[in-house]
Design a protein around this motif. Structure first.
Motif, mmCIF file in Angstrom:
data_model
loop_
_atom_site.group_PDB
_atom_site.id
_atom_site.type_symbol
_atom_site.label_atom_id
_atom_site.label_comp_id
_atom_site.label_asym_id
_atom_site.label_seq_id
_atom_site.Cartn_x
_atom_site.Cartn_y
_atom_site.Cartn_z
ATOM 1 N N PRO A 186 0.814 -1.224 0.000
ATOM 2 C CA PRO A 186 0.000 0.000 0.000
ATOM 3 C C PRO A 186 0.846 1.272 0.000
ATOM 4 O O PRO A 186 0.350 2.344 -0.354
ATOM 5 C CB PRO A 186 -0.811 -0.112 1.307
ATOM 6 C CG PRO A 186 -0.764 -1.559 1.671
ATOM 7 C CD PRO A 186 0.550 -2.070 1.181
ATOM 8 N N ASP A 187 2.120 1.153 0.396
ATOM 9 C CA ASP A 187 2.998 2.320 0.476
ATOM 10 C C ASP A 187 3.952 2.432 -0.712
ATOM 11 O O ASP A 187 4.897 3.225 -0.675
ATOM 12 C CB ASP A 187 3.807 2.260 1.782
ATOM 13 C CG ASP A 187 2.910 2.298 3.009
ATOM 14 O OD1 ASP A 187 1.955 3.087 3.008
ATOM 15 O OD2 ASP A 187 3.164 1.526 3.956
ATOM 16 N N ASP A 188 3.714 1.642 -1.762
ATOM 17 C CA ASP A 188 4.551 1.691 -2.958
ATOM 18 C C ASP A 188 4.487 3.095 -3.569
ATOM 19 O O ASP A 188 3.394 3.649 -3.747
ATOM 20 C CB ASP A 188 4.050 0.651 -3.971
ATOM 21 C CG ASP A 188 5.035 0.376 -5.088
ATOM 22 O OD1 ASP A 188 5.612 1.339 -5.615
ATOM 23 O OD2 ASP A 188 5.218 -0.798 -5.435
ATOM 24 N N ASN A 189 5.632 3.653 -3.909
ATOM 25 C CA ASN A 189 5.690 4.995 -4.460
ATOM 26 C C ASN A 189 5.654 5.035 -5.988
ATOM 27 O O ASN A 189 5.752 6.104 -6.594
ATOM 28 C CB ASN A 189 6.962 5.711 -3.972
ATOM 29 C CG ASN A 189 8.222 4.905 -4.234
ATOM 30 O OD1 ASN A 189 8.196 3.670 -4.198
ATOM 31 N ND2 ASN A 189 9.321 5.578 -4.472
ATOM 32 N N MET A 190 5.496 3.868 -6.633
ATOM 33 C CA MET A 190 5.452 3.814 -8.103
ATOM 34 C C MET A 190 4.099 3.334 -8.639
ATOM 35 O O MET A 190 3.691 3.725 -9.735
ATOM 36 C CB MET A 190 6.551 2.889 -8.620
ATOM 37 C CG MET A 190 7.959 3.387 -8.401
ATOM 38 S SD MET A 190 8.474 4.617 -9.610
ATOM 39 C CE MET A 190 8.903 3.573 -10.986
ATOM 40 N N VAL A 191 3.421 2.489 -7.898
ATOM 41 C CA VAL A 191 2.141 1.959 -8.363
ATOM 42 C C VAL A 191 1.218 1.787 -7.158
ATOM 43 O O VAL A 191 1.629 1.274 -6.118
ATOM 44 C CB VAL A 191 2.336 0.629 -9.123
ATOM 45 C CG1 VAL A 191 3.037 -0.408 -8.263
ATOM 46 C CG2 VAL A 191 1.015 0.092 -9.649
ATOM 47 N N LYS A 192 -0.030 2.227 -7.306
ATOM 48 C CA LYS A 192 -0.991 2.193 -6.205
ATOM 49 C C LYS A 192 -1.571 0.796 -6.010
ATOM 50 O O LYS A 192 -1.758 0.040 -6.960
ATOM 51 C CB LYS A 192 -2.130 3.177 -6.471
ATOM 52 C CG LYS A 192 -1.746 4.636 -6.307
ATOM 53 C CD LYS A 192 -1.584 5.005 -4.852
ATOM 54 C CE LYS A 192 -2.921 5.021 -4.116
ATOM 55 N NZ LYS A 192 -2.761 5.444 -2.706
ATOM 56 N N ASP A 193 -1.899 0.483 -4.758
ATOM 57 C CA ASP A 193 -2.486 -0.817 -4.447
ATOM 58 C C ASP A 193 -3.840 -1.006 -5.131
ATOM 59 O O ASP A 193 -4.187 -2.109 -5.549
ATOM 60 C CB ASP A 193 -2.609 -1.009 -2.937
ATOM 61 C CG ASP A 193 -3.367 0.125 -2.254
ATOM 62 O OD1 ASP A 193 -3.475 1.222 -2.846
ATOM 63 O OD2 ASP A 193 -3.847 -0.084 -1.120
#
Length: 487
Positions: A363-370
């Protein structure tokens, strides 16, 4: 002579083994066919594939190498269908195995080094090798290991050499890698593990060239780049908001690759702010955190060590971000009509992908949203999702995370070693880790049905045997093997 009960036991063992392991049969090359449900734009793509197949142009050279931890490996040169000379690394496990080969695929502007440079205790490649898997590491065209072509010199004919996006890497490079691995082993299928754009290659290939769905047993995609309805990096989104103009501007200044060769002395240290060849686009390079994306951890990397790939990869990604879709290359309205029979580029037909796939996200990925990951999985027939539990887990943590073995890789290894039976979803619903009950008996794999029949036969024979042993001397059953039954 083997008893009926013994035969049932053997059948049960063999069918249960087939349920757990991928097919270990001799591979026979097949020609690519066009599925009846394939869209018109996909058919046109397949029909326009290169008339001359260059996959044998490299003569498949193999050389022995040593990895940094001392273990042996081999480096294999292979050719893509459209003439690029590619390189793959094969870890030489000394353990006899009946396990499927595993292909590890790097992300955007990276190379196989990303997996080999991991700490040994956190290394996915070394862990798979230690478990006896036949491990292969992929390299895409344009990275530092794939800098040659049968017709184009990468520096003298840079516009032709770099005329590709991630679609060509998926449909040509990945396809060539899969076919080569199968030709060198006795298996019909392989396992696939890809990070970031490495997951995108898989989605592109199996949605457009549907025959390849039959060549993968399991797939694990770590934060694949596909849908981008939302992007957390608003500065990057702003910089990439007009991909057509950006692409035209880069062409005007003769820039066709990340860290363009002609912009630097070959042995000069890289300046990450200038990854696109000039100060004009330094904001893009900084927002991309280009060194982190490419796995560059020191400041003294030269141009020869940091080659990334075509700028068209970045532009294609920007097109998807702007249009909030996962679609093919946008040529512009007029050329799109010619290429795709429509003004807009068609979306990749993800529902054509049938490989059992697990998509792992944070959920905290900075490139692709969950939310985009879950939307992607929902379009696929046999996809589930798994959320990384650790807080503040970023995109590059899938490779560089301090506890990546605990957070992600151990789950992948467990799924490979102890796979659960495939159960398809109903009505496109999808949940983390679990899937819905099958809609019909035909949705269950044949191997699972055969195993079930074997179990039922085993139970039936055991009951009959038990009952027979309880009969008295006047009964109809024999109490010992080979003793005739009483009339």
């Amino acid at each position: 002579m083997m008893s009926l009960k013994g035969c049932v036991v053997v059948i049960f063992i063999l069918t249960f083994r087939n349920l757990l392991l991928c097919d270990a049969e001799e591979f026979k090359g097949e020609t690519t066919t066009i599925a009846s449900n394939t869209g018109n734009h996909t058919k046109k793509f397949l029909l326009k594939m290169p008339l001359k197949d260059y996959r044998d142009a490299t003569k498949n050279k193999v050389k022995k190498i040593k990895l940094k931890d001392g273990r042996s490996a081999t480096e294999h040169d292979i050719g893509s269908m459209d003439g690029y000379v590619l390189s793959m690394v094969r870890l030489a496990s000394e353990l006899p195995t009946k396990k499927c080969p595993v292909l590890l695929v790097h992300g955007m502007f990276q190379s196989s080094d990303r997996f080999l440079n991991q700490d040994k205790s956190q290394s996915l490649a070394y862990s798979l090798d230690d478990l006896g898997y036949d491990v292969w590491l992929f390299n895409a065209r344009g990275n530092k290991y794939c800098q040659s072509h049968v017709a184009y010199a990468p520096h003298e004919q840079k516009s032709e050499f770099n005329n590709y996006s991630y679609e060509e890497i998926g449909c040509f490079d990945l396809a060539a890698a899969v076919d080569y691995i199968l030709s060198k082993t006795t298996f019909k299928k392989i396992h696939y593990i890809g990070h970031s754009l490495g997951g995108t290659f898989f989605l592109v290939l199996n949605s457009l060239v549907t025959d390849y769905n039959e060549k993968f047993d399991r797939a694990f995609l770590m934060a694949p780049l596909g849908y981008h309805t939302t992007i957390t990096n608003t500065n990057l989104q702003k910089e990439l908001n007009d991909p057509t103009s950006l692409h035209e501007a880069l062409i005007k200044v003769d820039t066709f690759e990340i860290f363009p060769y002609e912009a630097y002395v070959p042995n000069q240290d890289m300046v990450p702010d200038n990854c696109l060849g000039g100060k004009t686009w330094e904001t893009i390079c900084n927002e991309l955190q280009i060194q982190k994306i490419m796995g560059i951890k020191s400041s003294n990397n030269t141009i020869a060590e940091t080659r990334g790939g075509s700028t068209k990869i970045l532009i294609h990604w920007a097109q998807n971000i702007k249009n909030k879709k996962f679609h093919r290359w946008d040529f512009g309205e007029a050329k799109n009509v010619e290429e795709y029979d429509g003004k807009d580029p068609p979306e990749y037909p993800l529902n054509a992908i049938t490989v059992r796939t697990k998509i792992i996200y944070s959920p905290d990925d900075n490139m692709v949203k969950d939310t985009d990951i879950r939307a992607l999985a929902k379009q696929m027939k046999n996809a589930t999702t798994r959320k990384v539990k650790r807080a503040n887990f970023k995109h590059d943590d899938f490779i560089d995370g301090e506890y990546i073995m605990e957070d992600v890789y151990s789950g992948i290894l467990k799924d490979l070693e102890y796979p659960k039976p495939l159960v398809r979803r109903v009505n496109g619903t999808n949940t983390n880790e679990t899937e819905s009950k099958p809609a019909s008996l035909t949705d269950i794999p044949w191997s699972a049905l055969l195993s079930l029949v074997g179990i039922l036969l085993f139970i039936f024979i055991s009951i009959i045997s038990c009952c027979c042993k309880k009969k008295d001397a006047n009964g109809a059953c024999a109490t010992n093997a080979g003793q005739p039954a009483n009339a």
